[in-house]
Enzyme design. Structure first.
Site, PDB file in Angstrom:
ATOM      1  N   SER A 138      53.985  24.882 -53.616  1.00 52.92           N
ATOM      2  CA  SER A 138      52.595  25.048 -53.165  1.00 52.92           C
ATOM      3  C   SER A 138      51.661  24.852 -54.352  1.00 52.92           C
ATOM      4  O   SER A 138      52.025  25.153 -55.500  1.00 52.92           O
ATOM      5  CB  SER A 138      52.388  26.459 -52.612  1.00 52.92           C
ATOM      6  OG  SER A 138      51.027  26.695 -52.389  1.00 52.92           O
ATOM      7  N   TYR A 148      53.087  35.396 -54.234  1.00 53.06           N
ATOM      8  CA  TYR A 148      53.403  34.146 -53.530  1.00 53.06           C
ATOM      9  C   TYR A 148      53.347  32.978 -54.526  1.00 53.06           C
ATOM     10  O   TYR A 148      54.280  32.175 -54.620  1.00 53.06           O
ATOM     11  CB  TYR A 148      52.430  33.929 -52.364  1.00 53.06           C
ATOM     12  CG  TYR A 148      52.613  32.605 -51.662  1.00 53.06           C
ATOM     13  CD1 TYR A 148      53.626  32.438 -50.718  1.00 53.06           C
ATOM     14  CD2 TYR A 148      51.794  31.511 -51.956  1.00 53.06           C
ATOM     15  CE1 TYR A 148      53.806  31.211 -50.077  1.00 53.06           C
ATOM     16  CE2 TYR A 148      51.963  30.292 -51.322  1.00 53.06           C
ATOM     17  CZ  TYR A 148      52.968  30.137 -50.387  1.00 53.06           C
ATOM     18  OH  TYR A 148      53.151  28.927 -49.759  1.00 53.06           O
TER      19      TYR A 148
HETATM   20  P1  NAP Z   1      55.069  27.584 -40.625  1.00 55.79           P
HETATM   21  O1  NAP Z   1      54.514  26.644 -39.630  1.00 55.79           O
HETATM   22  O2  NAP Z   1      54.830  29.043 -40.456  1.00 55.79           O
HETATM   23  O3  NAP Z   1      56.631  27.305 -40.763  1.00 55.79           O
HETATM   24  C1  NAP Z   1      57.498  28.179 -41.435  1.00 55.79           C
HETATM   25  C2  NAP Z   1      58.939  27.851 -41.031  1.00 55.79           C
HETATM   26  O4  NAP Z   1      59.826  28.727 -41.734  1.00 55.79           O
HETATM   27  C3  NAP Z   1      59.191  28.032 -39.542  1.00 55.79           C
HETATM   28  O5  NAP Z   1      59.961  26.958 -39.075  1.00 55.79           O
HETATM   29  C4  NAP Z   1      59.987  29.338 -39.476  1.00 55.79           C
HETATM   30  O6  NAP Z   1      60.842  29.259 -38.350  1.00 55.79           O
HETATM   31  C5  NAP Z   1      60.762  29.256 -40.799  1.00 55.79           C
HETATM   32  N1  NAP Z   1      61.217  30.562 -41.241  1.00 55.79           N
HETATM   33  C6  NAP Z   1      60.455  31.644 -41.546  1.00 55.79           C
HETATM   34  N2  NAP Z   1      61.246  32.695 -41.862  1.00 55.79           N
HETATM   35  C7  NAP Z   1      62.525  32.259 -41.750  1.00 55.79           C
HETATM   36  C8  NAP Z   1      63.789  32.870 -41.925  1.00 55.79           C
HETATM   37  N3  NAP Z   1      63.909  34.159 -42.270  1.00 55.79           N
HETATM   38  N4  NAP Z   1      64.901  32.134 -41.725  1.00 55.79           N
HETATM   39  C9  NAP Z   1      64.805  30.848 -41.339  1.00 55.79           C
HETATM   40  N5  NAP Z   1      63.637  30.202 -41.165  1.00 55.79           N
HETATM   41  C10 NAP Z   1      62.516  30.901 -41.364  1.00 55.79           C
HETATM   42  O7  NAP Z   1      54.496  27.247 -42.087  1.00 55.79           O
HETATM   43  P2  NAP Z   1      54.553  25.919 -42.980  1.00 55.79           P
HETATM   44  O8  NAP Z   1      53.216  25.777 -43.570  1.00 55.79           O
HETATM   45  O9  NAP Z   1      55.143  24.779 -42.253  1.00 55.79           O
HETATM   46  O10 NAP Z   1      55.533  26.420 -44.138  1.00 55.79           O
HETATM   47  C11 NAP Z   1      56.515  25.596 -44.692  1.00 55.79           C
HETATM   48  C12 NAP Z   1      56.519  25.737 -46.214  1.00 55.79           C
HETATM   49  O11 NAP Z   1      55.290  25.217 -46.724  1.00 55.79           O
HETATM   50  C13 NAP Z   1      56.606  27.180 -46.715  1.00 55.79           C
HETATM   51  O12 NAP Z   1      57.532  27.244 -47.780  1.00 55.79           O
HETATM   52  C14 NAP Z   1      55.198  27.459 -47.228  1.00 55.79           C
HETATM   53  O13 NAP Z   1      55.209  28.435 -48.254  1.00 55.79           O
HETATM   54  C15 NAP Z   1      54.792  26.083 -47.722  1.00 55.79           C
HETATM   55  N6  NAP Z   1      53.343  25.824 -47.885  1.00 55.79           N
HETATM   56  C16 NAP Z   1      52.522  25.901 -46.799  1.00 55.79           C
HETATM   57  C17 NAP Z   1      51.171  25.655 -46.976  1.00 55.79           C
HETATM   58  C18 NAP Z   1      50.190  25.706 -45.818  1.00 55.79           C
HETATM   59  O14 NAP Z   1      48.967  25.788 -46.067  1.00 55.79           O
HETATM   60  N7  NAP Z   1      50.655  25.632 -44.579  1.00 55.79           N
HETATM   61  C19 NAP Z   1      50.664  25.332 -48.241  1.00 55.79           C
HETATM   62  C20 NAP Z   1      51.542  25.265 -49.308  1.00 55.79           C
HETATM   63  C21 NAP Z   1      52.887  25.510 -49.118  1.00 55.79           C
HETATM   64  P3  NAP Z   1      61.339  30.471 -37.425  1.00 55.79           P
HETATM   65  O15 NAP Z   1      60.184  31.404 -37.210  1.00 55.79           O
HETATM   66  O16 NAP Z   1      61.806  29.769 -36.177  1.00 55.79           O
HETATM   67  O17 NAP Z   1      62.461  31.084 -38.195  1.00 55.79           O
END
Ligand code: NAP
Length: 261
Positions: A138, A148
């Site tokens: 991130s 984080y």
């Molecule tokens: P998201 O839509 O909330 O997706 C998160 C994913 O992680 C979901 O598929 C969730 O699936 C899975 N997950 C959560 N806890 C889990 C567990 N205990 N075991 C297995 N799977 C788990 O958010 P996203 O933005 O796509 O996040 C993906 C990555 O991008 C993360 O590492 C986040 O830190 C990073 N990121 C996001 C942003 C942003 O602004 N969105 C910015 C920078 C970095 P289930 O609930 O089905 O388990």
């Protein structure tokens, strides 16, 4: 045929990675807790691209489930060529206002899980002298931004050093460094993002397109958007104390707390 295992493939960036790799003709192994959502992703990609997608439901914070995913990554008969460490979440309150158990769970999912899964997949990749590990970090990891950001700083540094170590084996390692992206992340973290301007938001497909291009170009870090590349430049060159104080203004203690900022 290239097989890609993606964690957190049920929504957001993980689902976008699944789509991006499916469009390139890859087979998939989809990991997350919600089996129904993984089935829906697999079915949609099968229909659109004819993708063979295996659904592997797992709570990566559960030692048994995590071991099953690690075993799948280490299987020699059905090799996984690319691992995307993507699953993650954030917390609504800054340290130390969240319960310490939640802090520990976040640290485990963001740091311990990628470490263990990468450890499981690498021997096979090195032996076969091909493949890649993509670690979703991130922009928060480039700046002093609480626990984080500290966890994501680990992800980026881990990826950058591993990339150099794996180069002689033909294995690529990429840190994907998104800014604010339209996924379920903010809602799940209980973050109020209503004051953010439209211009700061990235679409998940744009982050993935850029990441797949940067992977092909063997770049170490993938940052989508000129705005975020400028942040990254500023984060590297501005005095660290100044940046830390600026970032502190974005973190708030819970309302009514005794030491509310
Ligand atoms: P998201 O839509 O909330 O997706 C998160 C994913 O992680 C979901 O598929 C969730 O699936 C899975 N997950 C959560 N806890 C889990 C567990 N205990 N075991 C297995 N799977 C788990 O958010 P996203 O933005 O796509 O996040 C993906 C990555 O991008 C993360 O590492 C986040 O830190 C990073 N990121 C996001 C942003 C942003 O602004 N969105 C910015 C920078 C970095 P289930 O609930 O089905 O388990």
């Amino acid at each position: 045929m290239t097989t890609v295992l993606i964690t957190g493939a049920s929504s957001g960036l993980g689902a976008a990675f699944a789509r991006g790799f499916a469009a390139k003709g890859c087979d998939l192994v989809l990991v997350a807790r919600d089996k129904d959502r993984l089935d829906a992703v697999a079915e949609a990609l099968g229909r659109e691209f004819g993708t063979a997608a295996e659904v592997l439901p797992a709570d990566l914070l559960d030692a048994g489930d995590r071991a099953a995913v690690a075993e799948r990554l280490a299987e020699r008969a059905r090799p996984v060529d690319i691992l995307v460490n993507n699953a993650g979440f954030g917390l609504p309150a800054p340290f130390p206002y969240s319960p310490v158990e939640d802090e520990e769970r976040m640290l485990d999912l963001l740091v311990k899980v990628p470490l263990l899964l990468t450890h499981a997949v690498l021997p096979g990749l090195r032996e076969r002298r091909r493949g890649a590990v993509l670690n979703v970090s991130s922009v928060a990891g480039l700046l002093p931004t609480g626990t984080y950001g500290a966890a994501k700083a680990w992800v980026t540094a881990f990826s950058e050093s591993l990339r150099v170590d794996m180069e002689p084996y033909g294995v690529r390692v990429l840190a994907v460094v998104p800014g604010f992206t339209r996924t379920e992340f903010q809602e799940r973290a209980g973050m109020d993002v209503s004051s953010l301007r439209d211009a700061v938001w990235l679409e998940p497909d744009a982050v993935v397109d850029r990441a797949l291009r940067d992977l092909a170009l063997r770049r170490p870090v993938s940052i989508t958007g000129g705005r975020y590349r400028a942040y990254a430049f500023a984060a590297r060159h501005l005095p660290r104390g100044f940046v830390a104080r600026k970032m502190a203004r974005t973190r708030r203690a819970p309302a009514g707390g005794p030491d509310e900022r």
